[in-house]
Design an enzyme around this catalytic site. Structure first.
Site, PDB file in Angstrom:
ATOM      1  N   LEU A 476       0.867  -1.188   0.000  1.00  0.00           N
ATOM      2  CA  LEU A 476       0.000   0.000   0.000  1.00  0.00           C
ATOM      3  C   LEU A 476       0.905   1.240   0.000  1.00  0.00           C
ATOM      4  O   LEU A 476       1.231   1.798   1.048  1.00  0.00           O
ATOM      5  CB  LEU A 476      -0.890  -0.044   1.248  1.00  0.00           C
ATOM      6  CG  LEU A 476      -2.202   0.720   1.238  1.00  0.00           C
ATOM      7  CD1 LEU A 476      -3.021   0.366   2.456  1.00  0.00           C
ATOM      8  CD2 LEU A 476      -2.027   2.208   1.113  1.00  0.00           C
ATOM      9  N   ALA A 477       1.360   1.612  -1.172  1.00  0.00           N
ATOM     10  CA  ALA A 477       2.368   2.667  -1.280  1.00  0.00           C
ATOM     11  C   ALA A 477       2.315   3.225  -2.697  1.00  0.00           C
ATOM     12  O   ALA A 477       2.874   2.646  -3.622  1.00  0.00           O
ATOM     13  CB  ALA A 477       3.752   2.093  -0.972  1.00  0.00           C
ATOM     14  N   GLU A 478       1.598   4.356  -2.851  1.00  0.00           N
ATOM     15  CA  GLU A 478       1.320   4.853  -4.202  1.00  0.00           C
ATOM     16  C   GLU A 478       2.574   5.352  -4.915  1.00  0.00           C
ATOM     17  O   GLU A 478       2.722   5.175  -6.127  1.00  0.00           O
ATOM     18  CB  GLU A 478       0.262   5.961  -4.154  1.00  0.00           C
ATOM     19  CG  GLU A 478      -1.144   5.474  -3.856  1.00  0.00           C
ATOM     20  CD  GLU A 478      -1.380   5.108  -2.396  1.00  0.00           C
ATOM     21  OE1 GLU A 478      -0.527   5.445  -1.552  1.00  0.00           O
ATOM     22  OE2 GLU A 478      -2.428   4.497  -2.086  1.00  0.00           O
ATOM     23  N   GLN A 500      -5.840   3.043  -6.675  1.00  0.00           N
ATOM     24  CA  GLN A 500      -7.169   2.559  -6.281  1.00  0.00           C
ATOM     25  C   GLN A 500      -8.234   3.673  -6.274  1.00  0.00           C
ATOM     26  O   GLN A 500      -9.349   3.472  -6.710  1.00  0.00           O
ATOM     27  CB  GLN A 500      -7.042   1.917  -4.906  1.00  0.00           C
ATOM     28  CG  GLN A 500      -8.129   0.965  -4.569  1.00  0.00           C
ATOM     29  CD  GLN A 500      -7.720   0.106  -3.372  1.00  0.00           C
ATOM     30  OE1 GLN A 500      -7.707   0.587  -2.239  1.00  0.00           O
ATOM     31  NE2 GLN A 500      -7.404  -1.151  -3.620  1.00  0.00           N
ATOM     32  N   PHE A 501      -7.863   4.809  -5.736  1.00  0.00           N
ATOM     33  CA  PHE A 501      -8.754   5.968  -5.717  1.00  0.00           C
ATOM     34  C   PHE A 501      -7.930   7.204  -6.060  1.00  0.00           C
ATOM     35  O   PHE A 501      -6.848   7.386  -5.504  1.00  0.00           O
ATOM     36  CB  PHE A 501      -9.367   6.179  -4.323  1.00  0.00           C
ATOM     37  CG  PHE A 501     -10.364   5.126  -3.931  1.00  0.00           C
ATOM     38  CD1 PHE A 501     -11.706   5.256  -4.244  1.00  0.00           C
ATOM     39  CD2 PHE A 501      -9.945   3.994  -3.250  1.00  0.00           C
ATOM     40  CE1 PHE A 501     -12.621   4.277  -3.888  1.00  0.00           C
ATOM     41  CE2 PHE A 501     -10.857   3.005  -2.887  1.00  0.00           C
ATOM     42  CZ  PHE A 501     -12.198   3.145  -3.201  1.00  0.00           C
ATOM     43  N   ASP A 503      -8.298   9.996  -4.997  1.00  0.00           N
ATOM     44  CA  ASP A 503      -8.089  10.715  -3.730  1.00  0.00           C
ATOM     45  C   ASP A 503      -6.765  10.346  -3.058  1.00  0.00           C
ATOM     46  O   ASP A 503      -6.272  11.064  -2.205  1.00  0.00           O
ATOM     47  CB  ASP A 503      -9.231  10.378  -2.766  1.00  0.00           C
ATOM     48  CG  ASP A 503     -10.587  10.444  -3.450  1.00  0.00           C
ATOM     49  OD1 ASP A 503     -11.408  11.264  -3.042  1.00  0.00           O
ATOM     50  OD2 ASP A 503     -10.817   9.672  -4.406  1.00  0.00           O
ATOM     51  N   ILE A 505      -3.905   9.465  -4.817  1.00  0.00           N
ATOM     52  CA  ILE A 505      -2.814   9.506  -5.802  1.00  0.00           C
ATOM     53  C   ILE A 505      -1.670  10.392  -5.291  1.00  0.00           C
ATOM     54  O   ILE A 505      -0.543  10.307  -5.762  1.00  0.00           O
ATOM     55  CB  ILE A 505      -3.337  10.031  -7.162  1.00  0.00           C
ATOM     56  CG1 ILE A 505      -2.389   9.610  -8.290  1.00  0.00           C
ATOM     57  CG2 ILE A 505      -3.569  11.533  -7.153  1.00  0.00           C
ATOM     58  CD1 ILE A 505      -2.952   9.828  -9.687  1.00  0.00           C
ATOM     59  N   PRO A 507       0.443  10.644  -2.694  1.00  0.00           N
ATOM     60  CA  PRO A 507       1.810  10.209  -2.343  1.00  0.00           C
ATOM     61  C   PRO A 507       2.692   9.973  -3.576  1.00  0.00           C
ATOM     62  O   PRO A 507       3.904  10.006  -3.481  1.00  0.00           O
ATOM     63  CB  PRO A 507       1.580   8.885  -1.582  1.00  0.00           C
ATOM     64  CG  PRO A 507       0.183   8.978  -1.080  1.00  0.00           C
ATOM     65  CD  PRO A 507      -0.575   9.770  -2.110  1.00  0.00           C
ATOM     66  N   HIS A 548     -13.450   9.834  -1.341  1.00  0.00           N
ATOM     67  CA  HIS A 548     -13.695   8.811  -2.363  1.00  0.00           C
ATOM     68  C   HIS A 548     -14.440   9.428  -3.529  1.00  0.00           C
ATOM     69  O   HIS A 548     -15.088   8.724  -4.289  1.00  0.00           O
ATOM     70  CB  HIS A 548     -14.506   7.638  -1.792  1.00  0.00           C
ATOM     71  CG  HIS A 548     -13.791   6.890  -0.723  1.00  0.00           C
ATOM     72  ND1 HIS A 548     -13.779   7.286   0.588  1.00  0.00           N
ATOM     73  CD2 HIS A 548     -13.024   5.770  -0.788  1.00  0.00           C
ATOM     74  CE1 HIS A 548     -13.043   6.444   1.300  1.00  0.00           C
ATOM     75  NE2 HIS A 548     -12.579   5.517   0.494  1.00  0.00           N
TER      76      HIS A 548
END
Ligand SMILES: Cc1ncc(C[n+]2csc(CCOP(=O)(O)OP(=O)(O)O)c2C)c(N)n1
Ligand SMILES: [Mg+2]
Length: 748
Positions: A476-478, A500-501, A503, A505, A507, A548
């Site tokens: 879990l690390a954009e 995934q979202f 919102d 993006i 990072p 979201h």
């Protein structure tokens, strides 16, 4: 943890005295070469400092104090075979790999012939394609994740050698070449045991991306050597105020699968020995390595910094006693490898070479100003080209005889397009959060579970069909998703990754703003990283709330080098996604969550060759009275409003769905406004400074003479999307808002 703190003297003793042939594996000849590179590196810095003071160059960044570790790394690794993501203190490394002083001076003067960037990037930002030194930016640490991706890409290619092949252009029935894709233009090289080097300073190890990279490298047992060149300072911040406990080695020591070295990086022999061990660990495929090299910074951080403001004389003298250049010179003399005459001779040769290089570089011409937009995008494959990227849907090709093919959702068609493209192109890999069917593959094999395939199920079934090497979950690390993908794409893979979202993006913003879209331009086409980032975006979710429901596409259309696509229906999504995958540029592919499974815009699968070129809008509803320009989830809402206006008032709205936001279809807008003389721009994002502001400004600027009314906008209120549906309705543009704005504009 192997820890090495060897003085050249000790290294010698370990080798059995003066007559030893090698010094921890370094021959006497290699040591002379090492000294030559180190001395050359230092003297280039000195020459550049002089040139800067004479205002003949515009910036200087020195590698002083870091020469020994750089040369050691350069001798332990192989240029044009291994891969390199150095940082600005790596001058000695680059010289050892084969970069020429003349080339460095060309970069300092900003010459057109500068092989790193053609005068676009600062000096000491290395880029040498033939040596595999990958173009460097200036944010500290943004190279690290890419290095991990580069190594992953190399390993993937070694496991899938057929993927590296350039497919033959298939001829159609008339003998014309079939559709081209990015693979025609990307030379791909890999080695089974290649290693990727990445370096950074001690301060940079505080960046989050460093930790994301360490985690990804350890998880994947990736062949990367992280080289932290610890000079004790990040500009004026000392290491104890930077790194908890003052030692990065201590902090990282529990990462699994790593080989660790901590070494005196001013000692070329000890550094070489440490690097040799690190390289061996990586080449043998045991995992990554970490070399923590203690070095010095004898000059200030840069010419803009005066270290006397925060470092007392005593401390600077202590550093000077460890100067790698003078230390190595003393070592050569002491060991009788070179005598005074030999040293003088070597140094004179270097000085003469540098003088000649400076003289030539100062004569070099800058690039012509007309070239400034060259290589923002691929110069060889234009995704707006209709002849390459416009094909007709092959509807029903795979449906049983006489049966009308079923209309599918946008989610279905994106999934089907991904599947067909993965079949066609083995370079495609898919990763992101939750995109795999199931990371614990045995559950799938034993048929205990069906698999997830994304929180919106867009990638469902792809891991089962193509395997976990091609479709896998990321941490879990954009930033890591985009950074690793960028490294892979640099090597010629085609990552199609998912955020995934929208919102979340943010990072990845450093990678998306300062890296991915600029790689081609800043390296003067030396490197490129075409890839696809699929992002679930948008609101109208009834409960999506602040985090979201976000839009924000204009943040990305504002970035040169990045293509931004935003389809409103299933057929366009399939066609545009295929173009995104086959084209030669990085693409941000925005998928509206609300449209994934809408009844509006469903379509049968248009077949495995269906493509829509970028930058071509679609007229969703032809009209003569006003032009409405929109995209995404506002399209079906604007269509409803337009139909109502026609029914109730006889006003004929020309509704344009842009489909692609960068590039966008100005011709279609201009032709429509010339006909209707009235323009409304509608978008889901907040009104002020949104995407529509640019369109409205262009219309006002370039079509002023044709307008019979002011250019109007309908968009979200300048606030956040609230959870409570009544509030959400009030915030996002609704059919009635669009209807009223269209009506008012028609009546103006
Ligand atoms: C992300 C980012 N933040 C800040 C800067 C400004 N900056 C450039 S170099 C530097 C210090 C880096 O220190 P370190 O990593 O220890 O490397 P050193 O220069 O000491 O070799 C800073 C803060 C930058 N380039 N990038
Ligand atoms: Mg430092």
């Amino acid at each position: 943890m192997a820890t090495t703190k060897t003085d050249p003297k000790l290294a010698l003793a370990a080798n059995g005295g003066k007559k030893a042939k090698t010094y921890d594996g370094l021959t006497r000849d290699q040591l002379v070469r090492a000294y030559r590179y180190m001395f050359t590196s230092r003297r280039i810095d000195d020459r550049e400092i002089l040139l800067k003071r004479q205002q003949k160059i515009y910036f200087q960044m020195s590698g002083a104090g870091h020469e020994a570790i750089g040369v050691a790394a350069g001798l332990a690794l192989k240029p044009g075979y291994d891969w390199f993501y150095p940082y600005y203190r790596d001058r000695a490394l680059c010289l050892t790999l084969g970069a020429k002083p003349y080339e460095m001076f060309l970069q300092a003067v900003g010459a057109a012939e500068d092989p790193s960037s053609g005068g676009r990037q600062m000096p000491s930002h290395w880029s040498y394609p033939s040596l595999h030194v990958v173009t460097q930016s200036s944010p500290t640490g943004s190279q690290i994740l890419q290095a991990v991706g580069c190594a992953e890409g190399g390993r993937y290619l070694a496991q899938h050698p057929k993927a590296a092949e350039i497919p033959a252009l298939s001829n159609d029935k008339n003998g014309a070449p079939g559709p081209a894709d990015y693979r025609q233009f990307k030379h791909v090289a890999f080695r089974d045991d290649e290693v990727t080097y990445v370096s950074l300073g001690d301060g940079t190890s505080s960046e989050g991306e460093f930790w994301e990279a360490m985690n990804a490298a350890a998880l994947g047992k990736v062949r990367v050597i992280f080289c932290v060149q610890d000079n004790g300072y990040a500009i004026s911040v000392p290491v104890e105020a930077q790194t908890a406990g003052g030692s990065i080695s201590r902090l990282v020591s529990s990462f699994p699968n790593f080989h660790f070295e901590e070494v005196d990086g001013t000692d070329p022999v000890a550094s070489y020995a440490a690097f040799q061990r690190a390289v061996r660990h990586c080449r043998e495929g045991n995992g990554p390595a970490f070399v923590h090299a203690h070095v010095i910074r004898p000059y200030s951080h840069s010419l803009s910094d005066d270290e006397r403001l925060y470092r007392p004389e005593s401390e600077r003298e202590r550093d000077a006693a460890r100067d790698p250049v003078s230390r190595t010179q003393m070592f050569l003399l002491r060991e009788g490898i070179l005598d005074e005459k030999g040293i003088t001779q070597l140094e004179k040769e270097v000085e003469d070479e540098l003088q000649a290089a400076v003289d030539r570089a100062l004569e070099a011409l800058p690039a012509a100003p007309e070239t400034i937009t060259k290589y923002i995008y691929s110069p060889v494959l234009d995704p707006t080209s209709s002849s390459i990227f416009e094909t007709q849907p092959a509807v029903g090709a795979d449906s049983p005889e006489g049966k009308k093919p079923a209309a599918k959702t946008m989610a279905d068609l994106i999934n089907a397009t991904l599947r067909d493209e993965m079949k066609r192109d083995e370079r495609i890999v898919i990763f992101g959060e939750d995109v795999a069917d199931c990371s614990r593959e045995e559950y799938l094999k034993r048929k205990l579970v069906k698999g997830k395939g994304g929180v919106f199920k867009l990638t469902f079934g792809l891991q089962c069909e193509f395997g976990a090497e091609r479709v896998f979950n990321s941490p879990l690390a954009e930033a890591a998703i985009v950074g690793r993908a960028t490294g892979m794409a640099t090597r010629g893979l085609k990552p199609v990754v998912e955020i995934q979202f929208f919102d979340y993006i943010w990072p990845a913003m450093m990678q998306l703003r300062d890296e991915l879209p600029i790689i081609r331009w800043r390296s003067n086409n030396g490197f490129s990283a075409p890839l696809v980032i699929r992002v679930a975006i948008g609101g109208y979710l009834t409960g999506g709330a602040i985090y979201h429901s976000q839009c924000g596409e204009s943040v990305f259309t504002h970035i040169p080098g990045l293509r931004v696509v935003f389809p409103s229906n299933a057929l366009d999504a399939a066609g545009l996604l295929r173009t995104a995958i086959r084209c030669d540029d990085p693409v941000l592919f925005l998928e509206h969550k609300r449209l994934y499974r809408e009844t509006y815009g469903r379509a049968p699968y248009p077949g495995p060759e269906y493509m829509v070129p970028f930058g071509k809008a679609k007229i969703v509803h032809p009209g003569t009275d006003i032009t409405v320009i929109t995209y995404g989830a506002v399209v079906p809402r604007a269509l409803q409003a337009a139909q109502k206006l026609e029914r109730e008032q006889g006003v004929k709205v020309e509704l344009i769905d842009l489909r692609c936001l960068n590039p966008f279809d100005w011709e279609t807008i201009a032709a429509s406004v010339a006909k209707t003389n009235r323009a409304l721009v509608a978008y889901e994002d907040t009104l002020s400074w949104g995407y529509g502001a640019e369109i409205a400004a262009r219309i006002a600027d370039q079509l002023f003479d044709q307008l019979d009314a002011p250019v109007r906008r309908v968009a979200a209120k300048d606030t956040f999307v609230a959870y409570q549906p009544i509030l959400e309705d009030a915030i996002l543009p609704q059919v009635n808002d669009l209807f009223l704005a269209m009506k008012e504009l028609a009546e103006y």
